[in-house]
Scaffold this active site. Structure first.
Site, mmCIF file in Angstrom:
data_model
loop_
_atom_site.group_PDB
_atom_site.id
_atom_site.type_symbol
_atom_site.label_atom_id
_atom_site.label_comp_id
_atom_site.label_asym_id
_atom_site.label_seq_id
_atom_site.Cartn_x
_atom_site.Cartn_y
_atom_site.Cartn_z
ATOM 1 N N LYS A 68 4.197 -5.010 -2.328
ATOM 2 C CA LYS A 68 3.593 -3.967 -3.170
ATOM 3 C C LYS A 68 2.705 -3.045 -2.349
ATOM 4 O O LYS A 68 2.711 -1.823 -2.514
ATOM 5 C CB LYS A 68 2.790 -4.632 -4.288
ATOM 6 C CG LYS A 68 1.699 -3.786 -4.926
ATOM 7 C CD LYS A 68 1.008 -4.568 -6.015
ATOM 8 C CE LYS A 68 -0.476 -4.450 -6.091
ATOM 9 N NZ LYS A 68 -1.117 -3.185 -5.875
ATOM 10 N N ASN A 69 1.918 -3.623 -1.443
ATOM 11 C CA ASN A 69 0.965 -2.832 -0.677
ATOM 12 C C ASN A 69 1.625 -2.001 0.419
ATOM 13 O O ASN A 69 0.957 -1.168 1.036
ATOM 14 C CB ASN A 69 -0.110 -3.740 -0.076
ATOM 15 C CG ASN A 69 -0.999 -4.336 -1.141
ATOM 16 O OD1 ASN A 69 -1.292 -3.690 -2.146
ATOM 17 N ND2 ASN A 69 -1.415 -5.584 -0.963
ATOM 18 N N ARG A 108 -5.097 2.460 -8.383
ATOM 19 C CA ARG A 108 -5.989 2.751 -7.254
ATOM 20 C C ARG A 108 -5.215 3.381 -6.103
ATOM 21 O O ARG A 108 -5.734 4.247 -5.399
ATOM 22 C CB ARG A 108 -6.681 1.468 -6.781
ATOM 23 C CG ARG A 108 -7.529 1.700 -5.531
ATOM 24 C CD ARG A 108 -8.403 0.524 -5.167
ATOM 25 N NE ARG A 108 -9.012 0.701 -3.860
ATOM 26 C CZ ARG A 108 -10.042 1.489 -3.591
ATOM 27 N NH1 ARG A 108 -10.585 2.188 -4.565
ATOM 28 N NH2 ARG A 108 -10.536 1.584 -2.378
ATOM 29 N N ASP A 137 -7.985 -2.419 -10.092
ATOM 30 C CA ASP A 137 -8.974 -3.483 -10.227
ATOM 31 C C ASP A 137 -10.342 -3.028 -9.750
ATOM 32 O O ASP A 137 -10.481 -2.425 -8.683
ATOM 33 C CB ASP A 137 -8.549 -4.704 -9.391
ATOM 34 C CG ASP A 137 -7.258 -5.308 -9.901
ATOM 35 O OD1 ASP A 137 -6.939 -5.120 -11.087
ATOM 36 O OD2 ASP A 137 -6.564 -5.977 -9.101
ATOM 37 N N ASP A 174 -6.702 -11.256 -1.281
ATOM 38 C CA ASP A 174 -5.756 -11.256 -2.408
ATOM 39 C C ASP A 174 -5.282 -12.652 -2.791
ATOM 40 O O ASP A 174 -4.716 -12.839 -3.868
ATOM 41 C CB ASP A 174 -4.543 -10.390 -2.070
ATOM 42 C CG ASP A 174 -4.801 -8.909 -2.326
ATOM 43 O OD1 ASP A 174 -5.819 -8.585 -2.957
ATOM 44 O OD2 ASP A 174 -3.978 -8.084 -1.911
ATOM 45 N N MET A 200 -15.478 -10.069 0.922
ATOM 46 C CA MET A 200 -14.943 -8.711 0.835
ATOM 47 C C MET A 200 -15.168 -8.070 -0.537
ATOM 48 O O MET A 200 -15.451 -6.884 -0.629
ATOM 49 C CB MET A 200 -13.446 -8.731 1.165
ATOM 50 C CG MET A 200 -13.153 -9.225 2.574
ATOM 51 S SD MET A 200 -11.401 -9.285 2.979
ATOM 52 C CE MET A 200 -11.031 -7.536 3.104
#
Length: 418
Positions: free
Chosen positions: A22-23, A93, A117, A305, A327
């Site tokens: 996805k990223n 985002r 998020d 994640d 983080m």
């Protein structure tokens, strides 16, 4: 909004294949705006976030084929506007990745506050600083407005944090800026490398991909490109946790060994019996043991994640585990709901949690406040006695394709209620 009804206490076993990262998919789609020629992406994840990005491209004038499939074709002979649909921007985002391409093609970008998020806690100040270094000037408008009165220009910059999306934002802008741009303190994650590979295929000169110092020779006319997206190692780690927490055995297909190793290292510390090679992560029934301390880190450290998922897994491990996610402040807060399932958790502060196990979890109604903690609560419910309800399911479906079908295929007793 939908609810996932889960009957817990059953082992999940079988095989699951992950789709593309996805990223990686989101910045690659944004990069398609940089060229007038056709770009082809394969192994695209069929998830809600990718669909939102594709519809943003359509809104900006691109032609997009294959939405909802694993192969997408994008052509953008002209970018017809400089303000993406604010409703779609508010859902994603990753829409911040459009700033560079819009400045390159239109000389101006107006972006509503990006969603996703924890939008209030995740600023884009590093992204904006990179664009300012390349000649963009802020506009006095609501949200984020930029224009490049003299065009984008090459620059030497140091990012104040090794942010993945800030690095990608800088890369996308630098691809269109004539001359040599250098990005120091760049993120080194695999999906940043994939963006560099895709930009190279389009005709951008790039050195240092995968290191903290990237050099980009930009400004050339960009051509057509194609790219097969690598399997999502975060998704692979998620399915491994689902198997381990339910005492099942599972073959997870599709992720590269070099990527999934970061998840396996922590799973093994929790005594999860697993092996991995390119394309296959295998999990066997295990007697879980506490890991002592788990700390997130920048790549190649343990990814934030996955921290919610291993925290849930630690509730079933013998002993005490300190989980430290430095983080993000809010990920661990969402897991306080596990206390209502009879989990033994002590939230030290906004970044640290002590988990003591094993404790038998009991089903209850759960709130999926963000993508990753939502998936972790589903894993907890699958291991719990009795019935749980997780809502809204759409939060988790943003990052996990065909989630209900795949859970059912490996023995999960789940039902989607609308």
């Amino acid at each position: 909004m939908s609810t996932l009804l889960i009957e817990g206490g059953h082992r999940l076993s079988g095989r699951v294949e992950v789709e593309g990262n996805k990223n990686a998919a989101l910045p690659l789609l944004a990069a398609c705006l940089l060229t007038e020629h056709e770009c082809v992406l394969t192994n695209v994840p069929r998830i809600a976030d990718v669909e939102v990005m594709a519809r943003l491209l359509l809104d900006l004038g691109a032609e997009v084929e294959g939405i909802g499939t694993t192969t997408m074709r994008v052509r953008c002979p002209a970018v017809t506007k400089d303000e993406p649909d604010p409703v779609l921007v508010g859902r994603l985002r990753g829409s911040v990745l459009l700033l560079g391409p819009l400045l390159a093609r239109r000389g101006r970008a107006l972006l509503a506050p990006p969603g996703g998020d924890f939008p209030a806690r995740r600023t884009i100040s590093t992204h904006l600083a990179a664009l300012h270094a390349m000649g963009a000037v802020s506009l006095d408008v609501a949200g984020h407005g930029l224009h490049a009165p003299d065009g984008l220009r090459a620059a030497s910059m140091y990012l104040d944090e090794a942010s993945v999306t800030a690095t990608e934002t800088a890369l996308l802008a630098a691809a269109a800026a004539p001359g040599l741009t250098e990005i120091r303190h760049a993120a080194t994650e695999p999906h940043v490398v994939e963006l560099c590979e895709f930009l190279r295929a389009m005709g951008v000169g790039i050195e240092g991909a995968g290191t903290s110092q990237i050099r980009i020779e930009g400004g050339a006319a960009l051509g057509a490109a194609s790219h097969a997206i690598n399997g999502d190692y975060i998704e692979a780690g998620s399915w491994a946790v689902v198997a381990a927490i339910t005492g099942g055995s599972l073959d997870v297909l599709g992720a590269r060994a070099v990527d999934v190793e970061v998840a396996v290292s922590v799973l093994r510390r929790l005594n999860v019996q697993c092996t991995f090679e390119d394309g296959l992560l295998r999990v066997e029934p295990s007697r879980l043991k506490a890991a002592g301390r788990i700390t997130t880190g920048l790549w190649p450290g343990f990814p934030s994640d996955l921290v919610s998922l291993v925290t849930v897994l630690a509730t079933q491990a013998e002993g005490r585990t300190l989980v430290h996610d430095w983080m993000y402040e809010l990920r661990l807060f969402a897991l306080e709901q596990l206390s209502g399932m009879h989990g033994d958790l002590f939230l030290c502060d906004s970044h640290r949690m002590i988990v003591t196990g094993p404790r038998k979890l009991h089903g209850r109604t759960l709130d999926s406040r963000d993508l990753r903690s939502g998936m972790s609560l589903i894993a907890a419910a699958l291991a719990a006695e009795g019935e749980s309800r997780v809502a809204p399911l759409e939060t988790v479906e943003r990052g996990y394709s065909r989630l209900v079908d795949r859970l059912q295929s490996i023995g999960g007793r789940v039902t989607k209620l609308t």
